[in-house]
Design a protein around this motif. Structure first.
Motif, PDB file in Angstrom:
ATOM      1  N   GLU A  50       0.822  -1.201   0.000  1.00 18.34           N
ATOM      2  CA  GLU A  50       0.000   0.000   0.000  1.00 18.34           C
ATOM      3  C   GLU A  50       0.861   1.257   0.000  1.00 18.34           C
ATOM      4  OE1 GLU A  50      -2.452  -0.584   3.378  1.00 18.34           O
ATOM      5  OE2 GLU A  50      -3.953  -1.779   2.309  1.00 18.34           O
ATOM      6  N   ARG A  51       1.939   1.228   0.794  1.00 17.39           N
ATOM      7  CA  ARG A  51       2.840   2.392   0.834  1.00 17.39           C
ATOM      8  C   ARG A  51       3.491   2.614  -0.538  1.00 17.39           C
ATOM      9  NH1 ARG A  51       4.348   0.342   5.948  1.00 17.39           N
ATOM     10  NH2 ARG A  51       6.185  -0.633   4.999  1.00 17.39           N
ATOM     11  N   GLU A  52       3.906   1.523  -1.176  1.00 21.70           N
ATOM     12  CA  GLU A  52       4.541   1.640  -2.486  1.00 21.70           C
ATOM     13  C   GLU A  52       3.560   2.185  -3.517  1.00 21.70           C
ATOM     14  OE1 GLU A  52       6.720  -1.193  -5.841  1.00 21.70           O
ATOM     15  OE2 GLU A  52       6.225  -1.978  -3.850  1.00 21.70           O
ATOM     16  N   PHE A  53       2.328   1.667  -3.486  1.00 23.72           N
ATOM     17  CA  PHE A  53       1.299   2.146  -4.409  1.00 23.72           C
ATOM     18  C   PHE A  53       1.020   3.633  -4.193  1.00 23.72           C
ATOM     19  CE2 PHE A  53      -3.222   3.023  -5.106  1.00 23.72           C
ATOM     20  CZ  PHE A  53      -3.283   2.806  -6.477  1.00 23.72           C
ATOM     21  N   TRP A  54       0.917   4.031  -2.918  1.00 28.08           N
ATOM     22  CA  TRP A  54       0.640   5.435  -2.588  1.00 28.08           C
ATOM     23  C   TRP A  54       1.780   6.344  -3.015  1.00 28.08           C
ATOM     24  CZ3 TRP A  54      -2.980   8.751  -1.507  1.00 28.08           C
ATOM     25  CH2 TRP A  54      -2.644   9.984  -0.921  1.00 28.08           C
ATOM     26  N   ARG A  55       3.013   5.897  -2.765  1.00 27.76           N
ATOM     27  CA  ARG A  55       4.175   6.709  -3.103  1.00 27.76           C
ATOM     28  C   ARG A  55       4.269   6.916  -4.615  1.00 27.76           C
ATOM     29  NH1 ARG A  55       7.382   3.982  -0.588  1.00 27.76           N
ATOM     30  NH2 ARG A  55       8.213   2.603  -2.201  1.00 27.76           N
ATOM     31  N   GLU A  56       4.031   5.844  -5.390  1.00 30.72           N
ATOM     32  CA  GLU A  56       4.152   5.953  -6.838  1.00 30.72           C
ATOM     33  C   GLU A  56       3.026   6.781  -7.442  1.00 30.72           C
ATOM     34  OE1 GLU A  56       4.416   2.048  -8.389  1.00 30.72           O
ATOM     35  OE2 GLU A  56       6.447   1.685  -7.628  1.00 30.72           O
ATOM     36  N   SER A  57       1.875   6.802  -6.769  1.00 27.36           N
ATOM     37  CA  SER A  57       0.734   7.538  -7.322  1.00 27.36           C
ATOM     38  C   SER A  57       0.750   9.017  -6.960  1.00 27.36           C
ATOM     39  CB  SER A  57      -0.575   6.905  -6.844  1.00 27.36           C
ATOM     40  OG  SER A  57      -0.690   7.016  -5.422  1.00 27.36           O
ATOM     41  N   GLN A  58       1.677   9.427  -6.063  1.00 21.52           N
ATOM     42  CA  GLN A  58       1.712  10.831  -5.649  1.00 21.52           C
ATOM     43  C   GLN A  58       2.094  11.763  -6.784  1.00 21.52           C
ATOM     44  OE1 GLN A  58       0.677  12.102  -2.507  1.00 21.52           O
ATOM     45  NE2 GLN A  58      -0.152  10.041  -2.769  1.00 21.52           N
ATOM     46  N   GLY A  59       2.934  11.224  -7.707  1.00 29.89           N
ATOM     47  CA  GLY A  59       3.381  12.089  -8.801  1.00 29.89           C
ATOM     48  C   GLY A  59       2.376  12.203  -9.927  1.00 29.89           C
ATOM     49  N   CYS A  60       1.220  11.550  -9.806  1.00 27.95           N
ATOM     50  CA  CYS A  60       0.224  11.559 -10.876  1.00 27.95           C
ATOM     51  C   CYS A  60      -0.671  12.789 -10.798  1.00 27.95           C
ATOM     52  CB  CYS A  60      -0.621  10.288 -10.805  1.00 27.95           C
ATOM     53  SG  CYS A  60       0.351   8.792 -10.998  1.00 27.95           S
ATOM     54  N   GLU A  61      -1.225  13.136 -11.943  1.00 30.90           N
ATOM     55  CA  GLU A  61      -2.107  14.273 -12.005  1.00 30.90           C
ATOM     56  C   GLU A  61      -3.477  13.922 -11.416  1.00 30.90           C
ATOM     57  OE1 GLU A  61      -0.386  12.967 -14.323  1.00 30.90           O
ATOM     58  OE2 GLU A  61       0.791  14.431 -15.447  1.00 30.90           O
ATOM     59  N   SER A  62      -4.303  14.939 -11.282  1.00 25.39           N
ATOM     60  CA  SER A  62      -5.654  14.737 -10.769  1.00 25.39           C
ATOM     61  C   SER A  62      -6.461  13.936 -11.787  1.00 25.39           C
ATOM     62  CB  SER A  62      -6.319  16.082 -10.522  1.00 25.39           C
ATOM     63  OG  SER A  62      -6.515  16.758 -11.756  1.00 25.39           O
ATOM     64  N   PRO A  63      -7.586  13.317 -11.363  1.00 28.17           N
ATOM     65  CA  PRO A  63      -8.419  12.547 -12.301  1.00 28.17           C
ATOM     66  C   PRO A  63      -8.872  13.353 -13.515  1.00 28.17           C
ATOM     67  CG  PRO A  63      -9.035  12.059 -10.045  1.00 28.17           C
ATOM     68  CD  PRO A  63      -8.031  13.174  -9.977  1.00 28.17           C
ATOM     69  N   SER A  64      -9.194  14.631 -13.311  1.00 29.10           N
ATOM     70  CA  SER A  64      -9.635  15.456 -14.445  1.00 29.10           C
ATOM     71  C   SER A  64      -8.504  15.672 -15.443  1.00 29.10           C
ATOM     72  CB  SER A  64     -10.157  16.804 -13.951  1.00 29.10           C
ATOM     73  OG  SER A  64      -9.148  17.502 -13.231  1.00 29.10           O
ATOM     74  N   ASP A  65      -7.274  15.871 -14.910  1.00 33.16           N
ATOM     75  CA  ASP A  65      -6.121  16.028 -15.802  1.00 33.16           C
ATOM     76  C   ASP A  65      -5.859  14.740 -16.570  1.00 33.16           C
ATOM     77  OD1 ASP A  65      -5.739  18.623 -15.024  1.00 33.16           O
ATOM     78  OD2 ASP A  65      -4.294  18.118 -13.445  1.00 33.16           O
ATOM     79  N   LEU A  66      -5.943  13.616 -15.859  1.00 34.23           N
ATOM     80  CA  LEU A  66      -5.717  12.335 -16.510  1.00 34.23           C
ATOM     81  C   LEU A  66      -6.757  12.070 -17.592  1.00 34.23           C
ATOM     82  CD1 LEU A  66      -4.783  10.055 -13.473  1.00 34.23           C
ATOM     83  CD2 LEU A  66      -3.285  10.774 -15.333  1.00 34.23           C
ATOM     84  N   LYS A  67      -8.005  12.454 -17.329  1.00 35.35           N
ATOM     85  CA  LYS A  67      -9.057  12.267 -18.314  1.00 35.35           C
ATOM     86  C   LYS A  67      -8.775  13.086 -19.571  1.00 35.35           C
ATOM     87  CE  LYS A  67     -14.047  12.617 -18.998  1.00 35.35           C
ATOM     88  NZ  LYS A  67     -15.349  13.008 -18.399  1.00 35.35           N
ATOM     89  N   ALA A  68      -8.329  14.330 -19.377  1.00 34.78           N
ATOM     90  CA  ALA A  68      -8.019  15.187 -20.520  1.00 34.78           C
ATOM     91  C   ALA A  68      -6.856  14.615 -21.324  1.00 34.78           C
ATOM     92  CB  ALA A  68      -7.696  16.604 -20.037  1.00 34.78           C
ATOM     93  N   GLN A  69      -5.844  14.110 -20.609  1.00 31.09           N
ATOM     94  CA  GLN A  69      -4.695  13.530 -21.289  1.00 31.09           C
ATOM     95  C   GLN A  69      -5.088  12.246 -22.023  1.00 31.09           C
ATOM     96  OE1 GLN A  69      -1.654  13.086 -18.333  1.00 31.09           O
ATOM     97  NE2 GLN A  69      -1.374  15.289 -18.052  1.00 31.09           N
ATOM     98  N   LEU A  70      -5.974  11.467 -21.404  1.00 37.44           N
ATOM     99  CA  LEU A  70      -6.439  10.245 -22.047  1.00 37.44           C
ATOM    100  C   LEU A  70      -7.194  10.559 -23.330  1.00 37.44           C
ATOM    101  CD1 LEU A  70      -6.831   7.194 -22.007  1.00 37.44           C
ATOM    102  CD2 LEU A  70      -8.838   7.524 -20.557  1.00 37.44           C
ATOM    103  N   GLU A  71      -8.044  11.567 -23.294  1.00 32.06           N
ATOM    104  CA  GLU A  71      -8.791  11.963 -24.494  1.00 32.06           C
ATOM    105  C   GLU A  71      -7.847  12.439 -25.587  1.00 32.06           C
ATOM    106  OE1 GLU A  71     -11.463  14.878 -23.021  1.00 32.06           O
ATOM    107  OE2 GLU A  71     -12.943  13.415 -22.284  1.00 32.06           O
TER     108      GLU A  71
END
Length: 287
Positions: A50-71
């Motif tokens: 869980e700590r590893e998953f949390w640490r790696e996900s900290q550098g990710c953008e917000s869900p809205s940013d990810l959605k825009a990038q996915l589109e």
């Protein structure tokens, strides 16, 4: 942006589930051997994941940013599919091994490039250090619809040996474009001149037969090969073969014997479609 960023949540969750599953399998094996993990050890391992998953996900953008990038990526992918003709129809991925710095995955891809189908199976080794990530392709196996073609077989063998996926897709696009062009050309002339044009091997064959019903036994065969060398360079090769009955007059025989040379000259002057159509018109008007 790396493709894994686009599906970061899905990939990370899948990775976590797979590691928990591996831990559970090890736990069951240990029970059979009368060696047990304590509840505390399992809890510590789970918290570590869980700590590893949390640490790696900290550098990710917000869900809205990810959605825009996915589109945006979907738009780019749609453009590339139209530009190259490559479309994937299925993808299977299985993680064989995963540690902090090393991931081994098995992939199976199926798809089409224009009217040509293909399937790939390969293993992907990803190794990560502080500076960069290296990826190695191994155990590559390629199946193509035109695999019986000797040139294609040699090219595929070379690609499988070197594990060069980029070279495969680059050459596949060029080869499949000519493959589709030949198919469409044969279809066009069969529809336009049904009494003259015959397709013994169908639209996927590499030759057509031209016949005049008034001259039994007289045939012209237009052969259209698509040569691809081991470097992936694609070249169309066309030629004309003749079949002449014995009763053909001697003065006509000389003309027929020169037909292949004349056909090659027409290819250079007028191009493939015009050269074939001129040949068909000569055959259909022959009395």
């Amino acid at each position: 942006m790396d493709n894994s960023v686009c599906q970061v949540y899905e990939d990370k969750i899948q990775s976590l589930e797979e590691e928990i599953k591996l831990l559970a399998e090890k736990y069951e094996d240990s029970q059979q051997e009368s060696t047990f993990f304590s509840d505390e050890e399992i809890l510590m391992s789970k918290k570590s994941f869980e700590r590893e998953f949390w640490r790696e996900s900290q550098g990710c953008e917000s869900p809205s940013d990810l959605k825009a990038q996915l589109e945006s990526l979907e738009t780019d992918l749609s453009f590339l599919m139209k530009f190259t003709g490559i479309q994937f129809t299925s993808h299977f991925k299985k993680t064989m091994e995963k540690t902090r710095n090393r991931t081994v995955q098995k992939h199976r891809l199926s798809g089409n490039c224009h009217s040509l189908s293909f399937q790939l199976e390969f293993q992907l080794l990803e190794m990560q250090n502080k500076e960069n990530v290296s990826v190695v392709v191994s155990d590559l196996s390629i199946t193509m619809e035109s695999g019986e073609d000797s040139d294609v077989s040699k090219f595929v063998s070379s690609i499988e040996e070197h594990g060069n996926l980029l070279a495969f897709f680059r050459s596949l696009s060029s080869y499949a474009e000519w493959y589709e062009h030949r198919r469409c050309t044969f279809l066009h002339f069969k529809a336009k001149y049904p009494d003259v044009v015959t397709l013994p091997e169908g639209l996927l064959g590499d030759y057509i037969i031209l016949r005049n019903s008034k001259h039994s036994g007289f045939e012209l065969m237009v052969v259209w090969k698509i040569h691809i060398d081991e470097e992936g360079r694609t070249t169309p090769l066309l030629d004309l073969l003749t079949k002449v009955p014995e009763q053909v007059l001697e003065w006509k025989m000389a003309t027929i014997e020169n037909a292949p040379t004349g056909f090659r000259s027409m290819l250079l002057l007028f191009g493939i479609e015009a050269a074939i159509e001129n040949l068909i018109k000569v055959v259909s008007l022959e009395k």
